[in-house]
Design an enzyme around this catalytic site. Structure first.
Site, PDB file in Angstrom:
ATOM      1  N   ASP A  52      31.122  88.933  20.308  1.00 32.28           N
ATOM      2  CA  ASP A  52      30.539  87.702  20.858  1.00 32.28           C
ATOM      3  C   ASP A  52      31.496  87.072  21.863  1.00 32.28           C
ATOM      4  OD1 ASP A  52      28.544  85.916  21.378  1.00 32.28           O
ATOM      5  OD2 ASP A  52      28.547  84.945  19.410  1.00 32.28           O
ATOM      6  N   HIS A  59      18.747  87.099  20.612  1.00 35.82           N
ATOM      7  CA  HIS A  59      20.007  86.342  20.564  1.00 35.82           C
ATOM      8  C   HIS A  59      19.696  84.867  20.325  1.00 35.82           C
ATOM      9  CE1 HIS A  59      23.555  84.256  22.129  1.00 35.82           C
ATOM     10  NE2 HIS A  59      24.225  85.348  21.822  1.00 35.82           N
TER      11      HIS A  59
HETATM   12 MN    MN Z   1      26.355  85.574  21.383  1.00 38.26          MN
END
Ligand code: MN
Length: 336
Positions: free
Chosen positions: A295, A167
């Site tokens: 997200d 990430h």
């Molecule tokens: Mn993210």
């Protein structure tokens, strides 16, 4: 259509508190920015309160969140505290998943600052805590996973067949000035630049030759790397032909750069909500390699869901992107 969202951020309350403590002693563009963000009650609630997000998931038909600790996660702390916070985050997450196994799944956190303990935490996550993989928020205090000191972590990932979600993180202190002068150190540009650099270090550093079965997951439709695959191969082969690898400090790889990307990497749609790059990535990577993500809480669930539901994909590709690829890669039980 079952929707599994695969890059969904959470944080234990203790993590937020420790980060706020950090912001009082360390003054960087990142601690300044997150110090302000974590003082907003709603922002913290979105990360900490795991039931709160169910309302939004239900409102938009998101069946499952694959949860992972928000960036920079436990990598912001010293080795001891980072390792302790990782264990705490993993236990919090494991309990949340156990309470709602059809709505939540989890990626374990580890603190690479202590590679040996991080490797043991990988194993504990995958065998004892029911995690579906591991998340690492890109560089750890300016160091990258191609450094052999981190390889015990990669060995543990491969041994457990655990996908590693790499990430984004803010660029490290040594580089951040060039980004932060105009506020570009986050999702606007710095995240993708930093994470794609990390992936390139793994590929060009021969990490996938040492660990040919390592599975890497990238958000944001591959952090722009699918667009570069042809050029990477072209330049690598060009330099190889000229006998120029060694003078440049490059390694002779067993495969072409794009081969590693197509064979070892999966990508998600987090934060990317337009058809053209999705179509391009499906063409470059194949329908088995692309997964839906929102997200949360940094992107709007409504927007991400609307985008994927209306995307001009054939039925089989839609099924794979919406949930089937995630079920297969992360060993999530398919819906009845
Ligand atoms: Mn993210």
């Amino acid at each position: 259509m079952r929707l599994i969202a695969t890059e969904e951020a959470f944080a234990p309350r203790d993590y937020i508190d420790e980060f706020l403590k950090l912001t009082r002693t360390i003054d960087t563009p990142v601690t300044r920015y997150l110090g302000i963000y974590y003082k907003k009650a709603e922002a913290v609630r979105q990360l900490v309160d795991l039931d709160h997000r169910l309302v939004e998931m239900d409102a938009h038909g998101v069946d499952m969140h694959l949860l992972s600790i928000t960036a920079p996660g436990v990598q912001a702390f010293d080795a001891g505290l980072g390792t302790d916070l990782a264990a705490l985050a993993n236990e919090t997450l494991s309990a949340a998943v156990a309470a709602r196994p059809t709505r939540f799944a989890g990626l374990g956190a580890v603190a690479p600052q202590d590679p040996q303990r991080a490797a043991r935490e990988v194993t504990r996550c995958m065998t004892g805590l029911g995690m579906k993989g591991i998340i690492i928020n890109s560089h750890t205090q300016g160091e990258y996973l191609d450094d052999p000191k981190f390889w015990p972590i990669l060995e543990a990932l491969v041994a457990a067949d655990a996908p590693l979600y790499l990430h984004p993180n803010f660029p490290p202190d040594s580089m951040i000035g060039a980004y932060s002068d105009y506020g570009m150190m986050g999702a606007l540009w710095g995240f993708g630049a930093e994470t794609s650099l990390h992936v390139m270090r793994l590929i060009m550093g021969g990490v996938f030759d040492a660990f040919p079965t390592l599975k890497l997951v990238l958000g944001h439709l591959g952090e722009a790397l699918p667009f570069w695959l042809g050029r990477l191969d072209n330049r690598y082969q060009n330099i190889l032909r000229r006998g120029g690898l060694e003078p440049l400090g490059m390694k002779k790889l067993q495969r072409l750069p794009s081969d590693y990307f197509r064979e070892n990497v999966w990508i998600t749609t987090s934060g990317m909500m337009s058809n053209e790059p999705l179509r391009f990535c499906l063409d470059m990577m194949g329908a088995d390699r692309v997964m839906f993500a929102v997200d949360y809480p940094y992107e709007q669930t409504a927007e991400a869901v609307d985008f994927i539901r209306k995307a001009p994909l054939d039925e089989e590709t839609m099924r794979k992107v919406a949930h089937a690829n995630a079920e297969q890669l992360f060993r999530i039980v398919p819906s009845a």
